[in-house]
Design an enzyme around this catalytic site. Structure first.
Site, PDB file in Angstrom:
ATOM      1  N   HIS A 186      36.902  52.303  54.999  1.00 30.20           N
ATOM      2  CA  HIS A 186      37.976  51.325  54.753  1.00 30.20           C
ATOM      3  C   HIS A 186      38.034  50.996  53.254  1.00 30.20           C
ATOM      4  O   HIS A 186      37.276  50.175  52.757  1.00 30.20           O
ATOM      5  CB  HIS A 186      37.700  50.063  55.569  1.00 30.20           C
ATOM      6  CG  HIS A 186      38.852  49.097  55.640  1.00 30.20           C
ATOM      7  ND1 HIS A 186      39.941  49.148  54.792  1.00 30.20           N
ATOM      8  CD2 HIS A 186      39.090  48.055  56.479  1.00 30.20           C
ATOM      9  CE1 HIS A 186      40.785  48.176  55.107  1.00 30.20           C
ATOM     10  NE2 HIS A 186      40.281  47.504  56.130  1.00 30.20           N
ATOM     11  N   HIS A 189      43.574  47.380  51.576  1.00 24.99           N
ATOM     12  CA  HIS A 189      43.951  46.005  51.916  1.00 24.99           C
ATOM     13  C   HIS A 189      43.211  44.899  51.175  1.00 24.99           C
ATOM     14  O   HIS A 189      43.158  43.777  51.643  1.00 24.99           O
ATOM     15  CB  HIS A 189      43.796  45.774  53.435  1.00 24.99           C
ATOM     16  CG  HIS A 189      44.561  46.774  54.255  1.00 24.99           C
ATOM     17  ND1 HIS A 189      44.371  46.961  55.593  1.00 24.99           N
ATOM     18  CD2 HIS A 189      45.523  47.670  53.914  1.00 24.99           C
ATOM     19  CE1 HIS A 189      45.163  47.913  56.051  1.00 24.99           C
ATOM     20  NE2 HIS A 189      45.875  48.356  55.032  1.00 24.99           N
ATOM     21  N   TYR A 191      39.892  44.684  50.449  1.00 24.63           N
ATOM     22  CA  TYR A 191      38.475  44.468  50.770  1.00 24.63           C
ATOM     23  C   TYR A 191      37.604  45.165  49.711  1.00 24.63           C
ATOM     24  O   TYR A 191      38.111  45.671  48.714  1.00 24.63           O
ATOM     25  CB  TYR A 191      38.190  44.932  52.204  1.00 24.63           C
ATOM     26  CG  TYR A 191      38.963  44.096  53.200  1.00 24.63           C
ATOM     27  CD1 TYR A 191      38.630  42.747  53.406  1.00 24.63           C
ATOM     28  CD2 TYR A 191      40.066  44.612  53.880  1.00 24.63           C
ATOM     29  CE1 TYR A 191      39.364  41.953  54.280  1.00 24.63           C
ATOM     30  CE2 TYR A 191      40.805  43.822  54.759  1.00 24.63           C
ATOM     31  CZ  TYR A 191      40.446  42.490  54.952  1.00 24.63           C
ATOM     32  OH  TYR A 191      41.181  41.698  55.805  1.00 24.63           O
TER      33      TYR A 191
HETATM   34  C1  LIG Z   1      45.745  42.669  64.643  1.00 26.25           C
HETATM   35  C2  LIG Z   1      45.630  43.647  63.510  1.00 26.25           C
HETATM   36  C3  LIG Z   1      44.376  43.932  62.986  1.00 26.25           C
HETATM   37  C4  LIG Z   1      44.237  44.866  61.931  1.00 26.25           C
HETATM   38  N1  LIG Z   1      42.984  45.194  61.488  1.00 26.25           N
HETATM   39  C5  LIG Z   1      42.833  46.198  60.598  1.00 26.25           C
HETATM   40  C6  LIG Z   1      41.539  46.702  60.269  1.00 26.25           C
HETATM   41  O1  LIG Z   1      40.504  46.277  60.803  1.00 26.25           O
HETATM   42  N2  LIG Z   1      41.474  47.692  59.356  1.00 26.25           N
HETATM   43  C7  LIG Z   1      42.576  48.210  58.740  1.00 26.25           C
HETATM   44  O2  LIG Z   1      42.464  49.096  57.900  1.00 26.25           O
HETATM   45  N3  LIG Z   1      43.816  47.774  59.067  1.00 26.25           N
HETATM   46  C8  LIG Z   1      43.967  46.810  59.985  1.00 26.25           C
HETATM   47  N4  LIG Z   1      45.235  46.435  60.378  1.00 26.25           N
HETATM   48  C9  LIG Z   1      46.406  47.167  59.859  1.00 26.25           C
HETATM   49  C10 LIG Z   1      46.810  48.282  60.839  1.00 26.25           C
HETATM   50  O3  LIG Z   1      45.825  49.310  60.863  1.00 26.25           O
HETATM   51  C11 LIG Z   1      48.148  48.931  60.460  1.00 26.25           C
HETATM   52  O4  LIG Z   1      48.035  49.550  59.206  1.00 26.25           O
HETATM   53  C12 LIG Z   1      49.289  47.918  60.426  1.00 26.25           C
HETATM   54  O5  LIG Z   1      49.280  47.114  61.601  1.00 26.25           O
HETATM   55  C13 LIG Z   1      50.646  48.628  60.312  1.00 26.25           C
HETATM   56  O6  LIG Z   1      50.847  49.462  61.418  1.00 26.25           O
HETATM   57  P1  LIG Z   1      51.858  49.024  62.621  1.00 26.25           P
HETATM   58  O7  LIG Z   1      53.132  48.653  61.960  1.00 26.25           O
HETATM   59  O8  LIG Z   1      51.968  50.250  63.479  1.00 26.25           O
HETATM   60  O9  LIG Z   1      51.244  47.862  63.325  1.00 26.25           O
HETATM   61  C14 LIG Z   1      45.390  45.487  61.390  1.00 26.25           C
HETATM   62  C15 LIG Z   1      46.653  45.167  61.924  1.00 26.25           C
HETATM   63  C16 LIG Z   1      46.780  44.277  62.973  1.00 26.25           C
HETATM   64  C17 LIG Z   1      48.143  44.006  63.544  1.00 26.25           C
END
Ligand SMILES: Cc1cc2nc3c(=O)[nH]c(=O)nc-3n(C[C@H](O)[C@H](O)[C@H](O)COP(=O)(O)O)c2cc1C
Length: 382
Positions: A186, A189, A191
């Site tokens: 990771h 975002h 981190y």
């Molecule tokens: C509830 C939630 C938790 C997420 N947790 C992570 C995470 O742990 N690691 C990460 O890289 N992105 C995380 N994301 C981002 C998602 O991996 C993804 O990039 C983002 O939701 C956009 O995709 P989508 O439009 O299909 O939801 C999270 C998103 C959501 C909605």
């Protein structure tokens, strides 16, 4: 083993095309995935004590059984005292935690899918006093938060850097040992790893700060250590983003040249595929080209890429779907990009969280059966 979604005839020609193109197998280093659909990593906080239980195994397992080709798990903390701040986020170290994870991998394999843990250190996002180790400080490149707040944590010493690099390598070795198919680091975002990559949080004047190549050094050392700790054919994926959790407009790179300066050392260190995290996959990354971030990443590194961002969020996905501030997108746009090899896999987040059967429906052309996204689905693990 390959998941076989129900062979119901596709409802429309567009649905049949989606099923055919997304249903093509793909290989990554030594790993073959049954189709192009990946589950995006999503933190769920349903793992008390950092231990993923049977509910977590069945949550991932049922999505694999319903056709998801690659599960990237929620972020899971590496074994460093400052890695996280929640006792309900799963950890990727410790006997019970890894035993729980082994069952998750088993469940995904039983469903016909492949699985990688997303290895995570939150860095300066951590607030002191929080679990799992209450007195552990927040650590980062310069002790600066994404919003520029200074003094909220500790600038990492060489010893800290070495410890964290070692923690990522140990977690990757554990992943291979307990049956996972690869790992995702990771680096996105805002981190820890991203705090090094981004000039806004990296103010170091040593070898880990300065120009983009120096800012990438920590990430590249993690990749190299991870690469060394696993078999050569075990895929290592690196997720990164321009945007930060609390700064959507932040950018690592303003030009393809700047992006290449960051990605080239990572590819050289052993990244097999990049997961380019964007909030809307159809947004062109740089002027003068339609390529999105995953497209540019593939073009600049020659590595396979995973795209992500608002895929399938609208119940009308099959006809068209819309993101904020954007024109209507037809599914054909996503499929055209896949066919042009702009990227190799499509990660789906919220739509898959909402509808565990999402991939099966898409792969069988049952697009009319998709459920619209509702944020209430975040509250349960099903
Ligand atoms: C509830 C939630 C938790 C997420 N947790 C992570 C995470 O742990 N690691 C990460 O890289 N992105 C995380 N994301 C981002 C998602 O991996 C993804 O990039 C983002 O939701 C956009 O995709 P989508 O439009 O299909 O939801 C999270 C998103 C959501 C909605």
């Amino acid at each position: 083993m390959t998941a076989t979604p129900a062979a119901t005839p596709a409802t429309t020609p567009a649905a049949a095309r989606a099923a055919e193109i997304l249903g093509r197998p793909v290989s990554l280093n030594g790993l073959t995935m049954p189709n192009r659909i990946a589950m995006a990593p999503m933190t769920r906080m349903f793992s008390p004590g950092g231990i993923p239980g049977e509910d977590v195994a069945s949550y991932y397992g049922r999505r694999a059984a319903a056709g998801v080709g690659l599960v990237v798990t929620e972020g899971t903390y590496v074994g460093h005292d400052s890695a996280g701040q929640s006792d309900r986020v799963p950890r990727f170290h410790g006997e019970e935690q890894l035993a729980g994870w082994a069952k998750v991998a088993e469940a995904v394999h039983a469903g016909g899918g492949t699985i990688m843990p997303q290895l995570w250190h939150i860095g300066m996002v951590r607030e002191q006093g929080r679990p799992p180790v209450a007195d552990a400080p927040a650590v980062g490149p310069s002790g600066v938060r994404t919003d520029g707040t200074e003094g909220a944590g500790k600038a990492m010493t060489q010893r800290d850097l070495d410890d964290v690099i070692g923690a990522f390598a140990e977690a990757a070795a554990a992943a291979e040992r307990i049956g996972f198919d690869g790992v995702e680091i990771h680096g996105a975002h805002g981190y820890l790893i991203d705090q090094f990559l981004w000039a806004g949080t990296n103010r170091r004047t040593d070898a880990y700060g300065g120009d983009p190549v120096a800012r990438t050094r920590f990430a590249a050392e993690i990749v190299a250590a991870v690469r060394q700790s696993v078999s050569p054919e075990f895929p290592v994926v690196f997720r990164y983003s321009q945007w930060k959790q609390d700064a959507y407009d932040a950018r690592l790179a303003e030009t393809p040249e700047e992006l290449e300066a960051i990605l080239a050392p990572l590819a050289a260190a052993g990244v097999d595929a990049f997961h380019a995290s964007t909030r809307r996959y159809w947004v062109p990354e740089f002027d003068g080209s339609d390529l999105n971030l995953a497209g540019w990443t593939k073009k600049l590194t020659g590595r396979p890429t995973i795209t992500v961002g608002s895929v399938g969020l609208d119940g009308e996905f099959f006809k068209a779907f819309q993101g904020e501030g954007s024109a209507l997108r037809s599914i054909d746009d996503l499929l055209d990009r896949l066919e042009r090899d702009e990227f190799d896999l499509v990660a789906v987040g919220r739509a898959l969280l909402q509808d565990p059967e999402w991939a099966a429906k898409v792969l069988a052309g049952r697009l009319d059966e998709l459920k619209p996204y509702d944020a209430a689905s975040l509250k349960t693990l099903s």
